[in-house]
Write a protein that holds these residues in place. Structure first.
Motif, PDB file in Angstrom:
ATOM      1  N   UNK A  55      -3.238  20.858 -11.153  1.00  0.00           N
ATOM      2  CA  UNK A  55      -3.494  19.563 -10.723  1.00  0.00           C
ATOM      3  C   UNK A  55      -3.871  19.299  -9.272  1.00  0.00           C
ATOM      4  N   UNK A  56      -4.495  17.941  -9.212  1.00  0.00           N
ATOM      5  CA  UNK A  56      -4.553  17.583  -8.061  1.00  0.00           C
ATOM      6  C   UNK A  56      -3.914  16.233  -8.010  1.00  0.00           C
ATOM      7  N   UNK A  57      -3.176  15.751  -6.949  1.00  0.00           N
ATOM      8  CA  UNK A  57      -2.678  14.455  -6.933  1.00  0.00           C
ATOM      9  C   UNK A  57      -3.434  13.834  -5.480  1.00  0.00           C
ATOM     10  N   UNK A  58      -3.925  12.599  -5.712  1.00  0.00           N
ATOM     11  CA  UNK A  58      -4.282  11.914  -4.434  1.00  0.00           C
ATOM     12  C   UNK A  58      -3.600  10.637  -4.376  1.00  0.00           C
ATOM     13  N   UNK A  59      -3.133  10.501  -3.078  1.00  0.00           N
ATOM     14  CA  UNK A  59      -2.465   8.930  -2.841  1.00  0.00           C
ATOM     15  C   UNK A  59      -3.288   8.459  -1.661  1.00  0.00           C
ATOM     16  N   UNK A  60      -3.658   7.267  -1.550  1.00  0.00           N
ATOM     17  CA  UNK A  60      -4.270   6.777  -0.490  1.00  0.00           C
ATOM     18  C   UNK A  60      -3.643   5.667   0.301  1.00  0.00           C
ATOM     19  N   UNK A  61      -3.842   5.923   1.605  1.00  0.00           N
ATOM     20  CA  UNK A  61      -3.145   5.073   2.579  1.00  0.00           C
ATOM     21  C   UNK A  61      -4.070   4.092   3.216  1.00  0.00           C
ATOM     22  N   UNK A  62      -4.016   2.867   3.461  1.00  0.00           N
ATOM     23  CA  UNK A  62      -4.898   2.065   4.130  1.00  0.00           C
ATOM     24  C   UNK A  62      -4.567   1.753   5.517  1.00  0.00           C
ATOM     25  N   UNK A  63      -5.488   2.540   6.291  1.00  0.00           N
ATOM     26  CA  UNK A  63      -4.874   2.553   7.819  1.00  0.00           C
ATOM     27  C   UNK A  63      -5.720   1.383   8.650  1.00  0.00           C
ATOM     28  N   UNK A  64      -6.823   1.145   8.043  1.00  0.00           N
ATOM     29  CA  UNK A  64      -7.615  -0.041   8.705  1.00  0.00           C
ATOM     30  C   UNK A  64      -7.947  -0.912   7.716  1.00  0.00           C
ATOM     31  N   UNK A  65      -7.614  -2.314   8.241  1.00  0.00           N
ATOM     32  CA  UNK A  65      -7.276  -3.279   7.330  1.00  0.00           C
ATOM     33  C   UNK A  65      -8.993  -4.287   7.340  1.00  0.00           C
ATOM     34  N   UNK A  66      -9.501  -4.666   6.434  1.00  0.00           N
ATOM     35  CA  UNK A  66     -10.590  -5.428   6.786  1.00  0.00           C
ATOM     36  C   UNK A  66     -10.395  -6.694   7.508  1.00  0.00           C
ATOM     37  N   UNK A  67     -11.252  -6.954   8.268  1.00  0.00           N
ATOM     38  CA  UNK A  67     -11.188  -8.139   9.209  1.00  0.00           C
ATOM     39  C   UNK A  67     -10.299  -9.275   8.809  1.00  0.00           C
TER      40      UNK A  67
END
Lengths: 184, 297
Positions: free
Chosen positions: B281-293
């Motif tokens: 399996x692959x597990x991906x988790x995303x983290x938003x480091x840079x928010x849109x303006x």
């Protein structure tokens, strides 16, 4: 007698033409906000199309769903792919009327409370809504504002159990459109 | 004559009185739709083993854990492979809308890998649209195993290998996406003189959406013949992507144990049809480091 009818009809026709003042915008704003103890989700759309006919009170909106910008790219992808299915239903529309049109004087500056009634179509599902808002007349422009709640379930937008706690049952929608006179 | 005039005037007044909501909606029509970038060709940055055309979004960090158990056909003693594991940890970051950078560490040959992935073309819909997406993937892998024969002169560079790929993908419909991936693999050190340092291969893969949140994926890597003396098989993988909020779970069976390009394209040992299968399996988790303006305070 026949002359009279003819001229009356003619005058009527042209007077309506003259008074049928329309207002329009292509960059109105609509935001929505979902608040739960787990997370808040908000999105902004600054490319809302809207038009108002000051004579009849007809008020219409056309909103491109893909123009909603979210804080997180993944939220935006899920919104378009899984919830509102933007490929199948690219636009949300509202087609309605200002009920108390007679109380608004479009030639006099001021803020007028309004009641708006009509058909809201989201995700291909049409519901009758009846909401309150304000219309501000200023410098020949009309600023329409309203805040109301929309339940995703009413529009066949299904939310899986695993994320049910992350998405509010009722979503607050804020409308703010600055309409300008349409020049023919 | 008078009747005719009456009729015309009457029709005129009816016409003008009739400017209803439909006309108003027509005012909002903007004509043919502008070209619009096609999104979500695949659910994650991996098809199954290999890279997909997707990049992490601008300012988003993706953490991927890839795990392969042992061979299924080892029987009950090894609990059908579950007793063993090969793992890769990876981080990928979207520098902007086109460029992504990644780093990883695999337990297979204790390998570090780094890559860049650049979107050259993006598929779009509407007038004047682009029919396909094209990305360049370029990577380097370094094995950090102890030297087999420390006494002899060993070169650090012999640990290095490189993979360059062109990813050519098209989202044919909401459900079906396909990808073709011509690849060049370069190994600084090969076992014998008959082994080529530059190997050519091509990957073919796709996904079929079962529901909005699950997709079936398949991927096959064809290594051109007579390039290596190792007894290797072409890599085949079947997978299922399951998306839950911020995670995507990719479940798969494949005949390849390692998770990075050089290894699964040119060093796959398992025979898929004799049961040399690895569940993983692959597990991906995303983290938003840079928010849109509009969201950054």
């Amino acid at each position: 007698m026949k002359h009279l009818i003819f001229y009356a009809a003619l005058v009527l026709a042209f007077s309506y033409q003259a008074a049928a003042q329309k207002y329009i915008t292509k960059n109105g704003k609509i935001s929505f906000f979902s608040s739960t103890p787990i997370e808040n989700i908000e999105a902004h759309n600054k490319q809302v199309n809207s038009a108002l006919d000051a004579t009849t009170g007809e008020f219409v909106f056309k909103v491109l769903m893909k123009s909603f910008a979210f804080e997180k790219a993944l939220m935006q992808e899920h919104f378009n792919e899984n919830y509102v299915e933007s490929d199948k239903f690219p636009n949300a529309t509202f087609n309605g009327k200002i009920v108390n049109l007679s109380e608004i004087n479009f030639s006099k500056a001021g803020v007028y409370p309004v009641t708006i009634q009509g058909d809201l179509t989201i995700h291909g599902v049409t519901k009758k809504i009846n909401e309150k808002g304000t219309v501000e007349v200023k410098d020949g422009k009309v600023n329409g504002k309203a805040k109301f709640y929309v339940k995703p379930a009413d529009y066949n937008i299904s939310i899986p159990k695993t994320v049910m706690k992350n998405i509010a049952e009722s979503i607050e929608v804020t409308v703010d459109v600055m309409l300008e006179k349409l020049n023919k | 004559m008078k009747k005719a005039m009456c009729l015309i005037a009457g029709m005129l007044s009816i016409l003008t009185l009739h400017t209803g909501a439909q006309d108003l909606l027509d005012l909002l029509d903007e004509g043919p739709a502008k070209p619009e970038v096609v999104t979500a060709t695949f659910k994650t940055t991996r098809l199954v083993n290999g890279q997909s055309i997707e990049n992490p979004a601008n300012g988003v960090l993706v953490f991927i854990i890839s795990h392969r158990f042992g061979r299924l056909n080892q029987g009950a003693y090894e609990l059908f492979g579950l007793d063993q594991s090969t793992i890769r940890f990876g981080l990928e970051y979207g520098v902007n809308d086109r460029l992504a950078l990644g780093l990883g560490r695999s337990s297979y040959q204790k390998t570090f890998d780094g890559f860049l992935k650049y979107r050259i073309l993006r598929q779009s819909s509407g007038k004047g649209s682009m029919p396909v997406s094209l990305s360049l993937f370029s990577s380097m892998a370094i094995n950090s195993l102890k030297w087999q024969v420390p006494e002899r002169k060993n070169f650090q560079t012999s640990r290095y290998s490189y993979v360059h790929q062109l990813l050519l993908a098209r989202k044919f419909s909401n459900r079906l996406s396909l990808q073709l991936t011509p690849s060049l693999i370069h190994k600084n050190l090969v076992p014998t003189e008959d082994d080529k340092n530059n190997l050519f291969a091509a990957g073919l893969g796709g996904r079929f959406k079962l529901t909005n949140r699950t997709t079936f994926n398949a991927e096959y890597w064809y290594l051109l013949p007579d390039q290596t003396t190792l007894d290797v098989k072409n890599c085949l993988a079947l997978g299922l992507d399951v998306e839950t909020g911020g995670h995507v779970f990719q479940l798969m069976v494949t005949n390849a144990q390692p998770q990075f390009e050089r290894a699964f394209i040119t060093e796959t040992q398992g025979n898929f049809f004799k049961g040399d299968l690895y569940f993983g399996f692959n597990i991906t988790r995303v983290f938003t480091l840079k928010k849109p303006k509009e969201f950054s305070e």
